[in-house]
Design a protein around this motif. Structure first.
Motif, mmCIF file in Angstrom:
data_model
loop_
_atom_site.group_PDB
_atom_site.id
_atom_site.type_symbol
_atom_site.label_atom_id
_atom_site.label_comp_id
_atom_site.label_asym_id
_atom_site.label_seq_id
_atom_site.Cartn_x
_atom_site.Cartn_y
_atom_site.Cartn_z
ATOM 1 N N ARG A 63 -5.133 3.833 18.498
ATOM 2 C CA ARG A 63 -5.417 4.308 17.146
ATOM 3 C C ARG A 63 -5.121 5.791 16.950
ATOM 4 N NH1 ARG A 63 -7.310 -0.106 13.822
ATOM 5 N NH2 ARG A 63 -7.436 -1.823 15.295
ATOM 6 N N LEU A 64 -4.652 6.476 18.022
ATOM 7 C CA LEU A 64 -4.230 7.871 17.836
ATOM 8 C C LEU A 64 -2.960 7.950 16.991
ATOM 9 C CD1 LEU A 64 -4.728 9.632 21.309
ATOM 10 C CD2 LEU A 64 -5.951 10.093 19.178
ATOM 11 N N ASN A 65 -2.135 6.909 17.075
ATOM 12 C CA ASN A 65 -0.915 6.897 16.255
ATOM 13 C C ASN A 65 -1.285 6.628 14.800
ATOM 14 O OD1 ASN A 65 0.807 7.226 18.478
ATOM 15 N ND2 ASN A 65 0.859 5.020 18.874
ATOM 16 N N THR A 66 -0.651 7.360 13.906
ATOM 17 C CA THR A 66 -0.837 7.132 12.468
ATOM 18 C C THR A 66 0.544 7.063 11.819
ATOM 19 O OG1 THR A 66 -0.841 9.490 11.982
ATOM 20 C CG2 THR A 66 -2.998 8.459 12.405
ATOM 21 N N LEU A 67 0.581 6.570 10.588
ATOM 22 C CA LEU A 67 1.866 6.513 9.881
ATOM 23 C C LEU A 67 2.430 7.930 9.692
ATOM 24 C CD1 LEU A 67 3.615 4.245 8.647
ATOM 25 C CD2 LEU A 67 2.672 4.875 6.426
ATOM 26 N N GLU A 68 1.547 8.898 9.436
ATOM 27 C CA GLU A 68 1.991 10.286 9.269
ATOM 28 C C GLU A 68 2.650 10.792 10.544
ATOM 29 O OE1 GLU A 68 -0.931 9.118 8.375
ATOM 30 O OE2 GLU A 68 -1.262 9.696 6.283
ATOM 31 N N MET A 80 0.855 -1.194 0.000
ATOM 32 C CA MET A 80 0.000 0.000 0.000
ATOM 33 C C MET A 80 0.899 1.256 0.000
ATOM 34 S SD MET A 80 -2.972 1.022 2.679
ATOM 35 C CE MET A 80 -3.358 -0.687 2.979
ATOM 36 N N PHE A 81 0.530 2.263 -0.793
ATOM 37 C CA PHE A 81 1.340 3.478 -0.883
ATOM 38 C C PHE A 81 0.601 4.590 -0.157
ATOM 39 C CE2 PHE A 81 2.676 7.350 -3.123
ATOM 40 C CZ PHE A 81 4.046 7.209 -3.078
ATOM 41 N N THR A 82 1.161 5.034 0.979
ATOM 42 C CA THR A 82 0.504 6.090 1.759
ATOM 43 C C THR A 82 1.270 7.389 1.576
ATOM 44 O OG1 THR A 82 -0.183 4.465 3.371
ATOM 45 C CG2 THR A 82 -0.274 6.761 4.059
ATOM 46 N N THR A 83 0.558 8.428 1.214
ATOM 47 C CA THR A 83 1.233 9.709 1.016
ATOM 48 C C THR A 83 0.803 10.699 2.075
ATOM 49 O OG1 THR A 83 -0.508 10.438 -0.464
ATOM 50 C CG2 THR A 83 1.455 9.471 -1.478
ATOM 51 N N LEU A 84 1.705 11.621 2.397
ATOM 52 C CA LEU A 84 1.381 12.726 3.290
ATOM 53 C C LEU A 84 1.074 13.900 2.367
ATOM 54 C CD1 LEU A 84 1.309 13.493 6.245
ATOM 55 C CD2 LEU A 84 3.710 14.130 6.090
ATOM 56 N N PRO A 97 -0.273 17.718 0.998
ATOM 57 C CA PRO A 97 -0.104 19.093 1.470
ATOM 58 C C PRO A 97 -1.230 19.516 2.418
ATOM 59 C CG PRO A 97 0.284 18.940 -0.889
ATOM 60 C CD PRO A 97 -0.246 17.621 -0.468
ATOM 61 N N ALA A 98 -2.447 18.920 2.253
ATOM 62 C CA ALA A 98 -3.556 19.309 3.133
ATOM 63 C C ALA A 98 -3.288 18.871 4.563
ATOM 64 C CB ALA A 98 -4.846 18.681 2.628
ATOM 65 N N ALA A 99 -2.590 17.710 4.742
ATOM 66 C CA ALA A 99 -2.323 17.200 6.079
ATOM 67 C C ALA A 99 -1.078 17.843 6.682
ATOM 68 C CB ALA A 99 -2.144 15.691 6.029
ATOM 69 N N SER A 100 -0.232 18.418 5.850
ATOM 70 C CA SER A 100 1.045 18.927 6.323
ATOM 71 C C SER A 100 1.567 19.951 5.325
ATOM 72 C CB SER A 100 2.002 17.739 6.435
ATOM 73 O OG SER A 100 3.317 18.142 6.220
ATOM 74 N N PRO A 101 2.422 20.870 5.763
ATOM 75 C CA PRO A 101 3.022 21.796 4.797
ATOM 76 C C PRO A 101 4.029 21.101 3.880
ATOM 77 C CG PRO A 101 3.879 22.184 7.022
ATOM 78 C CD PRO A 101 2.806 21.140 7.133
ATOM 79 N N LEU A 102 4.316 19.840 4.131
ATOM 80 C CA LEU A 102 5.295 19.115 3.321
ATOM 81 C C LEU A 102 4.681 18.691 1.988
ATOM 82 C CD1 LEU A 102 6.584 16.831 6.161
ATOM 83 C CD2 LEU A 102 7.917 18.591 5.021
ATOM 84 N N PRO A 103 5.496 18.567 0.950
ATOM 85 C CA PRO A 103 4.955 18.060 -0.316
ATOM 86 C C PRO A 103 4.598 16.584 -0.180
ATOM 87 C CG PRO A 103 7.328 18.302 -0.425
ATOM 88 C CD PRO A 103 6.911 18.858 0.895
ATOM 89 N N SER A 104 3.819 16.067 -1.131
ATOM 90 C CA SER A 104 3.456 14.647 -1.116
ATOM 91 C C SER A 104 4.711 13.800 -1.065
ATOM 92 C CB SER A 104 2.683 14.295 -2.382
ATOM 93 O OG SER A 104 1.439 14.919 -2.344
ATOM 94 N N LEU A 105 4.597 12.684 -0.360
ATOM 95 C CA LEU A 105 5.814 11.918 -0.130
ATOM 96 C C LEU A 105 5.461 10.467 0.156
ATOM 97 C CD1 LEU A 105 8.729 12.360 1.772
ATOM 98 C CD2 LEU A 105 6.980 12.952 3.381
ATOM 99 N N ASP A 106 6.314 9.557 -0.280
ATOM 100 C CA ASP A 106 6.120 8.138 0.015
ATOM 101 C C ASP A 106 6.568 7.922 1.457
ATOM 102 O OD1 ASP A 106 6.327 5.444 0.392
ATOM 103 O OD2 ASP A 106 7.415 5.054 -1.479
#
Ligand code: 13P
Ligand code: SF4
Length: 321
Positions: free
Chosen positions: A280-285, A1-5, A7-16
């Protein structure tokens, strides 16, 4: 599975995130320890997934400089107590535990004072302050064996889980003074719905965690820690299981026994309250950000940290490690 962060969730650009976490792991010389109740993505990125005893053993043995603990606060605290000089990160510092919260230190000190001739065995699901007031720590996988190793006339306080305490009393035939704490997740399972589910799946074995109430445990074919449940499901000849614990573990069960069927036991209410809201408060992000920012970090009072170490070491000695 490919999870991206995004820009809406973070100021960082999309990222693997998987690739970014692997890079950070190498850069920090970090190890990721995860509990089975974490979301599947976190389990898939972890170096080790286990129950509380396995996670404690890994924390005690690691040569990494940084421990990223994907679990709840008391687990990360335990890792810090075992590694006072290492950086221990918890993706979300609010990931607590209803069971640990059910045993406030002041009230427990007063309770302990009423039983001065009792040895204190505390389930690892408690705060560092409670550990510092304990003689031996235990987990769901070694509680029975630890109690059995004590002299028959030794008086015991068992805290904070009344359900695990009652289960240990039944298994050992010992009387113990129980602190009346409990886990909000394991007390949510409905006996009535479990029996109905068994009716619909007569071939299924019921496998349950000892934090469950007695009325639920009496329907179980096997009771054990999360690792014990996983091992049992793999080794059993049965093909279908009703799983009476937090359903996060089903991810590993399905990975390790893909040809078997795992059915989560239903809670009393029509909600997802068999999922631990703390875990479940922890997330991959959040895990990625914790590694990138080197925080949130677990910091403990040095005196509490020092006093809590002895009962954890005692547990590891009594568990053959
Ligand atoms: P174990 O994984 O040690 O069985 O514990 C379950 C639990 O409730 C963790 O919070
Ligand atoms: Fe605590 Fe229960 Fe969640 Fe485990 S499942 S962390 S005991 S609230």
């Amino acid at each position: 599975m490919f999870t991206t962060l995004t820009p809406a969730a973070s100021p960082l650009p999309s990222l693997d995130l998987f690739a970014a976490i692997e890079t950070l792991k190498r850069d920090l010389n970090a190890v990721i320890l995860a509990h089975y109740y974490q979301e599947p993505d976190i389990q898939d990125v972890a170096d080790y997934i286990g129950d509380s005893l396995g996670l404690s053993r890994q924390a005690a043995a690691t040569s990494a400089d940084v421990i990223v603990f994907a679990g709840v606060h008391f687990m990360a605290e335990t890792a810090k107590i075992l590694n006072p000089d290492k950086l221990v990160l918890l993706p979300d510092l609010n990931a607590g535990c209803s069971l640990a919260d059910s045993c406030p230190p002041d009230a427990f000190a007063a309770f302990k004072a009423k039983h001065p001739d009792h040895l204190v065995i505390s389930y690892i699901n408690c705060t560092a302050a409670i550990k510092a007031m304990s003689d031996i720590i235990c987990t769901s996988s070694n509680a029975v064996s630890i109690v059995q190793q004590l002299p028959a006339d030794q008086k015991i306080i068992f805290a904070p889980d009344r359900n695990l305490g009652r289960y240990v009393m039944q298994q050992t035939g010992r009387d113990m003074v129980l602190w009346q704490g409990s886990c909000m997740v394991h007390e949510t399972f409905s006996e009535k719905k479990l029996v109905q589910l068994q009716g619909a799946h007569p071939q299924a074995e019921v496998i349950a965690h000892p934090e469950c109430e007695e009325m639920v445990l009496r329907h179980a074919h096997f009771v054990g820690s999360t690792t014990a449940l996983l091992n049992y499901a793999q080794q059993s000849a049965s093909r279908e299981f009703i799983v009476v614990t937090e359903p996060g573990i089903i991810h590993q069960m399905q990975k390790q026994a893909p040809d078997k069927v795992f059915i989560p036991a239903p809670p009393t209410a029509t909600c997802a309250c068999n999922e631990c809201p703390h875990m479940r408060l922890n997330t991959l992000e959040k895990l990625y950000l914790a590694m990138k920012n080197r925080q949130p970090e677990i910091i403990l009072d040095p005196k509490v940290q020092q006093e809590a170490l002895k009962p954890i070491q005692r547990m590891l000695e009594l568990s053959g490690s």
